[in-house]
Design a protein around this motif. Sequence first.
Motif, mmCIF file in Angstrom:
data_model
loop_
_atom_site.group_PDB
_atom_site.id
_atom_site.type_symbol
_atom_site.label_atom_id
_atom_site.label_comp_id
_atom_site.label_asym_id
_atom_site.label_seq_id
_atom_site.Cartn_x
_atom_site.Cartn_y
_atom_site.Cartn_z
ATOM 1 N N ARG A 136 -11.738 -10.521 -1.366
ATOM 2 C CA ARG A 136 -11.740 -11.290 -2.687
ATOM 3 C C ARG A 136 -10.384 -12.328 -3.112
ATOM 4 O O ARG A 136 -9.312 -11.773 -2.948
ATOM 5 N N PRO A 137 -10.673 -13.295 -3.483
ATOM 6 C CA PRO A 137 -9.492 -14.224 -3.686
ATOM 7 C C PRO A 137 -8.383 -13.566 -4.636
ATOM 8 O O PRO A 137 -8.722 -12.981 -5.592
ATOM 9 N N GLY A 138 -7.267 -13.922 -4.080
ATOM 10 C CA GLY A 138 -6.157 -13.696 -4.859
ATOM 11 C C GLY A 138 -5.615 -12.146 -4.850
ATOM 12 O O GLY A 138 -4.833 -11.481 -5.466
ATOM 13 N N THR A 139 -6.259 -11.336 -3.751
ATOM 14 C CA THR A 139 -5.941 -10.066 -3.714
ATOM 15 C C THR A 139 -5.436 -9.444 -2.466
ATOM 16 O O THR A 139 -5.380 -8.377 -2.115
ATOM 17 N N GLU A 141 -7.436 3.626 -0.674
ATOM 18 C CA GLU A 141 -8.328 4.181 -1.646
ATOM 19 C C GLU A 141 -8.239 3.400 -2.905
ATOM 20 O O GLU A 141 -9.126 3.098 -3.613
ATOM 21 N N THR A 142 -7.011 3.281 -3.353
ATOM 22 C CA THR A 142 -6.786 2.810 -4.646
ATOM 23 C C THR A 142 -7.158 1.162 -4.607
ATOM 24 O O THR A 142 -7.258 0.596 -5.609
ATOM 25 N N VAL A 143 -6.708 0.580 -3.514
ATOM 26 C CA VAL A 143 -6.801 -1.009 -3.584
ATOM 27 C C VAL A 143 -8.144 -1.619 -2.880
ATOM 28 O O VAL A 143 -8.463 -2.742 -3.198
ATOM 29 N N SER A 144 -8.686 -0.762 -2.274
ATOM 30 C CA SER A 144 -9.973 -1.147 -1.706
ATOM 31 C C SER A 144 -10.960 -1.880 -2.598
ATOM 32 O O SER A 144 -11.493 -2.849 -2.504
ATOM 33 N N GLY A 145 -10.973 -1.446 -3.697
ATOM 34 C CA GLY A 145 -12.046 -1.804 -4.796
ATOM 35 C C GLY A 145 -11.699 -3.130 -5.272
ATOM 36 O O GLY A 145 -12.515 -4.108 -5.570
ATOM 37 N N ALA A 146 -10.217 -3.341 -5.620
ATOM 38 C CA ALA A 146 -9.831 -4.639 -6.058
ATOM 39 C C ALA A 146 -9.988 -5.911 -4.939
ATOM 40 O O ALA A 146 -10.258 -6.785 -5.230
ATOM 41 N N CYS A 147 -9.707 -5.431 -3.881
ATOM 42 C CA CYS A 147 -9.670 -6.600 -2.564
ATOM 43 C C CYS A 147 -11.091 -6.694 -1.971
ATOM 44 O O CYS A 147 -11.294 -7.632 -1.368
ATOM 45 N N GLY A 148 -11.745 -5.631 -1.860
ATOM 46 C CA GLY A 148 -13.175 -5.693 -1.386
ATOM 47 C C GLY A 148 -13.078 -5.402 0.232
ATOM 48 O O GLY A 148 -14.213 -5.490 0.896
ATOM 49 N N VAL A 173 10.910 -6.600 -6.656
ATOM 50 C CA VAL A 173 10.286 -5.200 -6.900
ATOM 51 C C VAL A 173 10.079 -5.296 -8.573
ATOM 52 O O VAL A 173 8.974 -4.747 -8.556
ATOM 53 N N SER A 174 10.441 -6.192 -9.587
ATOM 54 C CA SER A 174 9.908 -6.112 -10.645
ATOM 55 C C SER A 174 8.514 -6.679 -10.786
ATOM 56 O O SER A 174 7.639 -6.549 -11.797
ATOM 57 N N ASP A 175 8.077 -7.595 -9.855
ATOM 58 C CA ASP A 175 6.757 -8.216 -10.036
ATOM 59 C C ASP A 175 5.724 -7.377 -9.405
ATOM 60 O O ASP A 175 4.505 -7.401 -9.796
ATOM 61 N N VAL A 176 6.133 -6.154 -8.444
ATOM 62 C CA VAL A 176 5.407 -5.040 -8.024
ATOM 63 C C VAL A 176 4.638 -4.375 -9.390
ATOM 64 O O VAL A 176 3.478 -4.047 -9.270
ATOM 65 N N ASP A 177 5.441 -4.330 -10.441
ATOM 66 C CA ASP A 177 4.900 -3.558 -11.662
ATOM 67 C C ASP A 177 3.725 -4.388 -12.066
ATOM 68 O O ASP A 177 2.640 -3.739 -12.589
ATOM 69 N N ARG A 178 3.866 -5.829 -12.121
ATOM 70 C CA ARG A 178 2.707 -6.595 -12.710
ATOM 71 C C ARG A 178 1.484 -6.402 -11.922
ATOM 72 O O ARG A 178 0.411 -6.362 -12.194
ATOM 73 N N LEU A 179 1.705 -6.395 -10.451
ATOM 74 C CA LEU A 179 0.628 -6.099 -9.401
ATOM 75 C C LEU A 179 -0.044 -4.974 -9.792
ATOM 76 O O LEU A 179 -1.167 -4.946 -9.579
ATOM 77 N N ARG A 180 0.798 -3.795 -9.951
ATOM 78 C CA ARG A 180 0.062 -2.592 -10.214
ATOM 79 C C ARG A 180 -0.690 -2.619 -11.615
ATOM 80 O O ARG A 180 -1.834 -1.950 -11.412
ATOM 81 N N ALA A 181 -0.202 -3.238 -12.396
ATOM 82 C CA ALA A 181 -0.858 -3.386 -13.644
ATOM 83 C C ALA A 181 -2.231 -3.868 -13.492
ATOM 84 O O ALA A 181 -3.336 -3.623 -14.276
ATOM 85 N N LEU A 216 -4.297 -3.854 -11.074
ATOM 86 C CA LEU A 216 -5.320 -3.300 -10.238
ATOM 87 C C LEU A 216 -6.563 -2.954 -11.131
ATOM 88 O O LEU A 216 -7.595 -3.427 -10.499
ATOM 89 N N ASP A 217 -6.152 -2.574 -12.364
ATOM 90 C CA ASP A 217 -7.466 -2.252 -13.032
ATOM 91 C C ASP A 217 -8.191 -3.303 -13.932
ATOM 92 O O ASP A 217 -9.082 -2.926 -14.635
ATOM 93 N N ARG A 218 -7.564 -4.499 -13.636
ATOM 94 C CA ARG A 218 -8.119 -5.576 -14.426
ATOM 95 C C ARG A 218 -9.618 -5.895 -14.121
ATOM 96 O O ARG A 218 -10.087 -5.745 -13.023
ATOM 97 N N GLN A 219 -10.411 -6.380 -15.084
ATOM 98 C CA GLN A 219 -11.732 -6.555 -15.087
ATOM 99 C C GLN A 219 -11.766 -7.732 -13.934
ATOM 100 O O GLN A 219 -11.004 -8.663 -14.296
ATOM 101 N N ARG A 220 -12.618 -7.703 -13.083
ATOM 102 C CA ARG A 220 -12.862 -8.762 -11.924
ATOM 103 C C ARG A 220 -13.764 -9.854 -12.535
ATOM 104 O O ARG A 220 -14.923 -9.586 -13.006
ATOM 105 N N ASP A 221 -13.263 -11.219 -12.454
ATOM 106 C CA ASP A 221 -14.032 -12.428 -12.891
ATOM 107 C C ASP A 221 -15.411 -12.044 -11.881
ATOM 108 O O ASP A 221 -15.508 -12.129 -10.934
ATOM 109 N N GLU A 222 -16.679 -12.628 -12.718
ATOM 110 C CA GLU A 222 -17.768 -12.664 -12.014
ATOM 111 C C GLU A 222 -17.943 -13.829 -10.853
ATOM 112 O O GLU A 222 -18.225 -13.383 -9.679
ATOM 113 N N LEU A 223 -17.190 -14.971 -11.005
ATOM 114 C CA LEU A 223 -17.599 -15.999 -10.004
ATOM 115 C C LEU A 223 -16.060 -16.678 -9.872
ATOM 116 O O LEU A 223 -15.551 -17.078 -11.112
#
Length: 757
Positions: free
Chosen positions: A224-227, A270-277, A596-604, A606-613
């Motif tokens: 999935r783009p961006g992941t 297991e945590t990242v697979s859903g986000a990146c596909g 390191v500080s940007d990794v927090d944003r990346l983790r946050a 993770l649960d974001r709603q993914r755009d449809e298209l």
Amino acid sequence: MAVEATRTAYRTCPLCEAACGLQLTVTGDRVVAARGDRDHVFSHGFVCPKGAAFGQLTADPDRLRRPLVRRGDRHEEVGWDEAYAEIEAGLRPILERHGPDAVALYLGNPNVHTMAGGLYLAPLLRAVGTRNIFSASTVDQMPKHVSCGYLYGSPLAIPVPDVDRTDFLLILGANPWESNGSLATAADFPGRLKAVQARGGRFVVVDPRRTRTAEHADEHLFIRPGTDAYLLFGIVHTLFEEDLVDLGPLAGHVTGVDEIRELARAFSPETVSGACGVPVERIRGLARELAAAPTAAVYGRIGTCTVEFGTLTSWLVDVVNVLTGNLDRPGGVMFPMAAHLRPQTRPGGKGFRVGRWHSRVRGLPEVKGELPVATLADEIETPGEGQVRAFITVAGNPVLSTPNSGRLDRALGGLDFMVSVDPYLNETTRHADVVLPPTDPTRKGHYDFSFLALAVRNFAAYSPPVLPPDPAGMDECDILARLTLVVTGQGAGADPAVLHDRMLDEALQRVSAATGRPAADLRALVSGEQPAERLLDVALRTGAYGDAFGARPGGLSLDELLANPHGVDLGPLQPRIPSVLRTPSGTVELCAPPIVSDVDRLRAALDRQRDELVLVGRRHLRSNNSWMHNVPALIKGRDRCTLQVHPVDAERLALTDGDDASVTSRAGSLSARVEVTDAVMPGVVSLPHGWGHDLPGTRLSVAATRPGVNSNVLTDEFATDALSGNSVLNGIPVAVKATGTRASDRVSARAGDVLQG
Ligand SMILES: Nc1nc2c(c(=O)[nH]1)N[C@H]1C(S)=C(S)[C@@H](COP(=O)(O)OP(=O)(O)OC[C@H]3O[C@@H](n4cnc5c(=O)[nH]c(N)nc54)[C@H](O)[C@@H]3O)O[C@H]1N2
Ligand SMILES: Nc1nc2c(c(=O)[nH]1)N[C@H]1C(S)=C(S)[C@@H](COP(=O)(O)OP(=O)(O)OC[C@H]3O[C@@H](n4cnc5c(=O)[nH]c(N)nc54)[C@H](O)[C@@H]3O)O[C@H]1N2
Ligand code: SF4
Ligand SMILES: [Mo]
């Protein structure tokens, strides 16, 4: 009638990063054929359709040969003196009244393909003295500069995949079969990838599209783009979890490994697979394969840079290379050593930092001396002290290549004054009050200051001009030198030789200071007919393989390169750690605090709603960004500017192949022809960039017949990678709707427009 003599000439192709050698057939003052130079030490005869069209491209009748000045809404040809007089009258008062920041510059991609760009932009930027410097780097590779800056201490220390010796190559977001590679100069990249397979190695491609590179790969994984940062963190997590981390000879030169282990805990497969596909088992599998291969390299490009977490992704590419012991080893990723540069002898340095100043309107940090081009329109449109009123472009077409380009196009219309150094009257330069066209590449010398520092094998090549100077034209080095002098108040008639001389003097003073030899003695030894050749000679002779002005007989010099028109091979890449490192600690610093500080944003996220298209781009072998669509040989055939849609999405959205669809994003809207194909993954649509040649006031007669649409009308200027300021150009949320029009209707309507004027 006299028969014109035909001769053969050799020249490095300046059209992409691959740096192929061309063999040109020249009749009179025309290049009548171009083919690959079979004796070239690096490209061995490889050529692509763009290189083969070198003759047509340089002889394009729409290419400007004389300066243009805008009078009302028309551009008129004028002489060089008149053009510079206009510039003096337009630019100097703005500088005097409003100060240097009122003048912005934009430096486009071909500057890395010209000697003028490599040598003469620095004095121009210094002369203007503005903080409003923008370039194509922030719609391209800035995340890689920033991640390498933090890791190795220098944003220019970029390791490249040792593709000729690797056993396993993981390619993320790059399509070298079409692009011929980027931040990895490798003429005949496809042939080099086939050779990996032929010697029993493998390569895997991760891409939301099944590209030509993916088709040839041993495995292709949709993502999935961006992941990609999630996938890579999942790999890092697995390397630690399964005890596969092995720094090899790097141990002792790396700091921050324990911190990485901590950071990666949150990113199990297991945590990242859903986000990146990417399936959990393939994430683990990639980690194991990278660790098990005798040598391996991870290589990421546009799809890992022009995304929301571009710097983190670029950083993780190198982190995986480090943790598997593949940084700086043959077959892994290595640091090239270019001939015009001098290696540092000991590790350590000041390190890398950003934010020495900030953009006025959005407060975005300076990176590598420039500001994100995503905020250029803000700086032009927003009144107040420091507002940009004048603009200089050199070899750039930001109206097609930067985000929310519709807005930038309107902003350029409101400038007080604009100058463009460019051979075309195109979507951007149509706004210029003065256009200064450099002579075409047949009349320019060529040395790759940028790409020889990124080549997968060390080599050097110089090509002298193929044709003599055009008496009525102007060399790009002279154009920039005279512009520099005009900016500093030396008058419109200033002689560029003044700056050429000063630059040579300064270069020789530096050598003199380092060697104790008198500058005048050195000067007598310098070779070269053109100013750029003389500067190159000094750099080569004092560079890594140089003859040190006679002190190291047999070493490189301009004369040596002139004597070797097929290039000089300097051997496979050599390990350069630790001396290449310029971090304060003299080690590879894996965990710089900003990262390191940007990794927090990346983790946050993770649960974001993914755009449809979401929208991604693509490149085609016969294009190069925006400026090669005016050559018939390069645009013939099927319409390439189509919106690729997966069959499942096409059905859901009631889209039919060949019909028009409207595409809408936060930034804008356009209409494009649908191409239904399972080469894109579901949920992803793809449109190439660099099209949209139907704006009035340009002189692109061939491109205008097949204009296509500008994908950057859709990209969002407010979406940037936090650490680098790079634009997000892939993974743009869009809505797509059928419009009920057939593309053929649209084409005939366009043809009608062209006939009307
Ligand atoms: N959506 C989307 N947008 C993208 C990208 C993407 O993947 N997707 N890719 C981005 C990338 S990687 C890049 S590099 C940028 C490119 O962005 P730009 O550099 O702004 O655009 P180009 O199309 O390369 O424009 C090159 C300009 O240089 C001129 N030119 C050609 N040769 C010469 C020369 O010898 N001298 C001078 N002075 N001018 C010359 C051409 O006429 C043209 O005007 O686009 C970016 N934009
Ligand atoms: N023929 C041709 N050659 C070129 C150019 C050109 O325009 N045409 N431009 C030149 C320039 S300026 C550059 S910078 C280079 C670029 O060189 P490359 O990076 O090799 O070129 P792209 O074709 O843009 O490849 C980017 C790939 O990333 C994929 N992608 C998009 N989003 C993502 C993502 O989130 N993750 C992953 N993993 N993949 C993603 C796209 O589908 C695409 O296949 O090419 C250079 N060479
Ligand atoms: S691959 Fe690049 S350098 Fe080689 S011929 Fe094609 S455009 Fe020129
Ligand atoms: Mo680029």
